[in-house]
Design a protein around this motif. Structure first.
Motif, PDB file in Angstrom:
ATOM      1  N   GLN A  55       0.816  -1.213   0.000  1.00  0.00           N
ATOM      2  CA  GLN A  55       0.000   0.000   0.000  1.00  0.00           C
ATOM      3  C   GLN A  55       0.858   1.275   0.000  1.00  0.00           C
ATOM      4  OE1 GLN A  55      -3.561   0.533  -0.159  1.00  0.00           O
ATOM      5  NE2 GLN A  55      -3.139  -1.458  -1.062  1.00  0.00           N
ATOM      6  N   VAL A  56       1.963   1.244   0.745  1.00  0.00           N
ATOM      7  CA  VAL A  56       2.850   2.421   0.783  1.00  0.00           C
ATOM      8  C   VAL A  56       3.499   2.625  -0.588  1.00  0.00           C
ATOM      9  CG1 VAL A  56       4.995   3.334   1.769  1.00  0.00           C
ATOM     10  CG2 VAL A  56       3.226   2.390   3.280  1.00  0.00           C
ATOM     11  N   ALA A  57       3.908   1.520  -1.218  1.00  0.00           N
ATOM     12  CA  ALA A  57       4.507   1.633  -2.569  1.00  0.00           C
ATOM     13  C   ALA A  57       3.479   2.229  -3.531  1.00  0.00           C
ATOM     14  CB  ALA A  57       4.962   0.262  -3.045  1.00  0.00           C
ATOM     15  N   TRP A  58       2.218   1.791  -3.403  1.00  0.00           N
ATOM     16  CA  TRP A  58       1.152   2.304  -4.281  1.00  0.00           C
ATOM     17  C   TRP A  58       0.927   3.803  -4.016  1.00  0.00           C
ATOM     18  CZ3 TRP A  58      -1.333   2.249  -8.522  1.00  0.00           C
ATOM     19  CH2 TRP A  58      -2.589   2.841  -8.645  1.00  0.00           C
ATOM     20  N   ALA A  59       0.892   4.149  -2.729  1.00  0.00           N
ATOM     21  CA  ALA A  59       0.623   5.558  -2.378  1.00  0.00           C
ATOM     22  C   ALA A  59       1.749   6.468  -2.889  1.00  0.00           C
ATOM     23  CB  ALA A  59       0.469   5.699  -0.861  1.00  0.00           C
ATOM     24  N   ARG A  60       2.984   5.911  -2.934  1.00  0.00           N
ATOM     25  CA  ARG A  60       4.130   6.710  -3.361  1.00  0.00           C
ATOM     26  C   ARG A  60       4.168   6.878  -4.875  1.00  0.00           C
ATOM     27  NH1 ARG A  60       8.493   4.172   0.735  1.00  0.00           N
ATOM     28  NH2 ARG A  60       9.009   6.030   1.917  1.00  0.00           N
ATOM     29  N   THR A  61       3.365   6.081  -5.598  1.00  0.00           N
ATOM     30  CA  THR A  61       3.390   6.164  -7.071  1.00  0.00           C
ATOM     31  C   THR A  61       2.613   7.393  -7.510  1.00  0.00           C
ATOM     32  OG1 THR A  61       3.371   3.756  -7.075  1.00  0.00           O
ATOM     33  CG2 THR A  61       2.911   4.838  -9.176  1.00  0.00           C
ATOM     34  N   GLY A  62       3.286   8.299  -8.204  1.00  0.00           N
ATOM     35  CA  GLY A  62       2.602   9.519  -8.672  1.00  0.00           C
ATOM     36  C   GLY A  62       1.458   9.156  -9.612  1.00  0.00           C
ATOM     37  N   ILE A  63       0.435   9.970  -9.618  1.00  0.00           N
ATOM     38  CA  ILE A  63      -0.769   9.671 -10.423  1.00  0.00           C
ATOM     39  C   ILE A  63      -0.385   9.486 -11.893  1.00  0.00           C
ATOM     40  CG2 ILE A  63      -1.488  12.067 -10.918  1.00  0.00           C
ATOM     41  CD1 ILE A  63      -3.817   9.228  -9.683  1.00  0.00           C
ATOM     42  N   GLY A  64       0.663  10.161 -12.338  1.00  0.00           N
ATOM     43  CA  GLY A  64       1.080  10.032 -13.750  1.00  0.00           C
ATOM     44  C   GLY A  64       1.598   8.643 -14.061  1.00  0.00           C
ATOM     45  N   GLU A  65       2.141   7.938 -13.038  1.00  0.00           N
ATOM     46  CA  GLU A  65       2.660   6.581 -13.292  1.00  0.00           C
ATOM     47  C   GLU A  65       1.679   5.511 -12.829  1.00  0.00           C
ATOM     48  OE1 GLU A  65       4.689   9.365 -11.604  1.00  0.00           O
ATOM     49  OE2 GLU A  65       5.972   7.849 -10.667  1.00  0.00           O
ATOM     50  N   CYS A  66       0.427   5.942 -12.478  1.00  0.00           N
ATOM     51  CA  CYS A  66      -0.526   4.928 -11.969  1.00  0.00           C
ATOM     52  C   CYS A  66      -1.187   4.166 -13.105  1.00  0.00           C
ATOM     53  CB  CYS A  66      -1.607   5.606 -11.119  1.00  0.00           C
ATOM     54  SG  CYS A  66      -1.025   6.014  -9.480  1.00  0.00           S
ATOM     55  N   VAL A  82      -3.277   4.223 -17.054  1.00  0.00           N
ATOM     56  CA  VAL A  82      -4.273   5.050 -17.760  1.00  0.00           C
ATOM     57  C   VAL A  82      -5.625   5.003 -17.044  1.00  0.00           C
ATOM     58  CG1 VAL A  82      -3.170   4.775 -20.015  1.00  0.00           C
ATOM     59  CG2 VAL A  82      -4.864   3.103 -19.242  1.00  0.00           C
ATOM     60  N   GLY A  83      -6.455   5.977 -17.416  1.00  0.00           N
ATOM     61  CA  GLY A  83      -7.847   5.919 -16.959  1.00  0.00           C
ATOM     62  C   GLY A  83      -8.112   6.674 -15.673  1.00  0.00           C
ATOM     63  N   TRP A  84      -7.111   7.330 -15.102  1.00  0.00           N
ATOM     64  CA  TRP A  84      -7.363   8.089 -13.868  1.00  0.00           C
ATOM     65  C   TRP A  84      -7.945   9.444 -14.237  1.00  0.00           C
ATOM     66  CZ3 TRP A  84      -6.968   6.396  -8.875  1.00  0.00           C
ATOM     67  CH2 TRP A  84      -6.390   5.126  -8.711  1.00  0.00           C
ATOM     68  N   GLN A  85      -9.036   9.812 -13.576  1.00  0.00           N
ATOM     69  CA  GLN A  85      -9.639  11.115 -13.866  1.00  0.00           C
ATOM     70  C   GLN A  85      -9.714  11.952 -12.590  1.00  0.00           C
ATOM     71  OE1 GLN A  85     -14.130  10.677 -14.109  1.00  0.00           O
ATOM     72  NE2 GLN A  85     -13.515   8.708 -15.030  1.00  0.00           N
ATOM     73  N   LEU A  86      -9.365  13.223 -12.745  1.00  0.00           N
ATOM     74  CA  LEU A  86      -9.470  14.166 -11.635  1.00  0.00           C
ATOM     75  C   LEU A  86     -10.955  14.455 -11.456  1.00  0.00           C
ATOM     76  CD1 LEU A  86      -8.046  16.276  -9.720  1.00  0.00           C
ATOM     77  CD2 LEU A  86      -8.154  17.871 -11.639  1.00  0.00           C
ATOM     78  N   PHE A  87     -11.525  14.133 -10.266  1.00  0.00           N
ATOM     79  CA  PHE A  87     -12.976  14.374 -10.117  1.00  0.00           C
ATOM     80  C   PHE A  87     -13.300  15.396  -9.043  1.00  0.00           C
ATOM     81  CE2 PHE A  87     -12.444  11.146  -6.855  1.00  0.00           C
ATOM     82  CZ  PHE A  87     -13.355  11.501  -5.875  1.00  0.00           C
TER      83      PHE A  87
END
Ligand SMILES: CCCc1ccc(-c2ccc(S(=O)(=O)CCO)cc2)cc1[C@H]1C[C@H]1c1ccccn1
Length: 240
Positions: free
Chosen positions: A17-28, A30-35
């Motif tokens: 979970q910490v590794a995931w949280a540290r991943t910037g949204i740009g490297e997460c 495709v498909g992430w939308q700012l809502f």
């Protein structure tokens, strides 16, 4: 509590979970939308369905002046504060105190029409993490909440549908020391908060209803919670 039955699961889930949280949204991916956006707060989600149910992963980043990561995690983890900031909470019970930094909670949340009422059973673990990028910088702090089972509280027995969640709150304190070597005050600190969550609603609920709930509730929750921490700490010594 290194020998506790949950210890190895906690170790692996916290690292993941910490590794995931540290991943910037740009490297997460495709498909992430700012809502949602409010000042420094940015909330992203990705639409995902499991067995026809919306289980949209969420990632929020926020920077809050005047508080530390230890303080944010302290008020997020502590059961004694939760009714003050968790507006959708109806009932909260600490089922087990595994150690001072690991608790097992059972929570029922207010019913959201037309979905049926939900409950959630999870372990919650708070931990300080070494600051790898800046050795003499302040440590990071995290709280990870992960659904688990408890023999006395099987799912879907009473009126509530059991949901399953994985939540990570990762906090990084930033210190900008005063020029003139004056003592540090809350004006010289801020906290970068990353909040990640994936909630499986457990039983069927219309995706459109769930998405409307998340869109409304998550921004409200993060704003209210961080304002609560600012208010609770403003006249107290800084907890690094
Ligand atoms: C159908 C789903 C109902 C539902 C189940 C569960 C949760 C929920 C539970 C726990 C956590 S937490 O971050 O671990 C803090 C400890 O409480 C956040 C959210 C929220 C909702 C819904 C009530 C909505 C909501 C969404 C976001 C924040 C708060 N409430």
């Amino acid at each position: 509590a290194c020998q506790h039955r949950l210890w190895s699961e906690i170790e692996s889930v916290v690292k993941q979970q910490v590794a995931w949280a540290r991943t910037g949204i740009g490297e997460c991916g495709v498909g992430w939308q700012l809502f949602a956006e409010d000042g420094e707060m940015r909330m992203y989600r990705r639409e995902e369905e499991v067995d026809g149910m919306a289980v949209d992963p969420l990632k929020a980043v926020h920077t809050v002046p005047g508080i530390t990561g230890h303080e944010v995690c302290h008020y997020f983890f502590g059961p004694q504060y939760r009714y003050d900031w968790e507006t959708t909470l109806e009932q909260m019970t600490v089922l087990e105190t595994i150690s001072e930094d690991t608790l097992v909670f059972l929570q029922t949340h207010k019913r959201i029409w037309p979905a049926s009422q939900r409950d959630v059973l999870f372990w919650s673990h708070m931990r300080k993490l070494p600051n790898e990028s800046d050795r003499d910088g302040p440590d990071l702090w995290t709280v990870v909440n992960n659904s688990t089972h408890h023999p006395d509280y099987p799912p879907n027995v009473g009126k509530c549908v059991r949901i399953y969640l994985k939540v990570c709150l990762l906090c990084q304190t930033r210190v900008d020391p005063p020029k003139d070597g004056a003592p540090l005050t809350r004006d010289n600190i801020s906290c970068k908060i990353t909040y990640c969550s994936v909630v499986n609603p457990g039983g069927w609920a219309p995706a459109s209803v769930l998405r409307a709930v998340y869109k409304r509730e998550y921004p409200k929750f993060l704003k209210r919670f961080t304002a609560y921490v600012v208010n609770q700490t403003k006249n107290k010594p800084i907890m690094f």
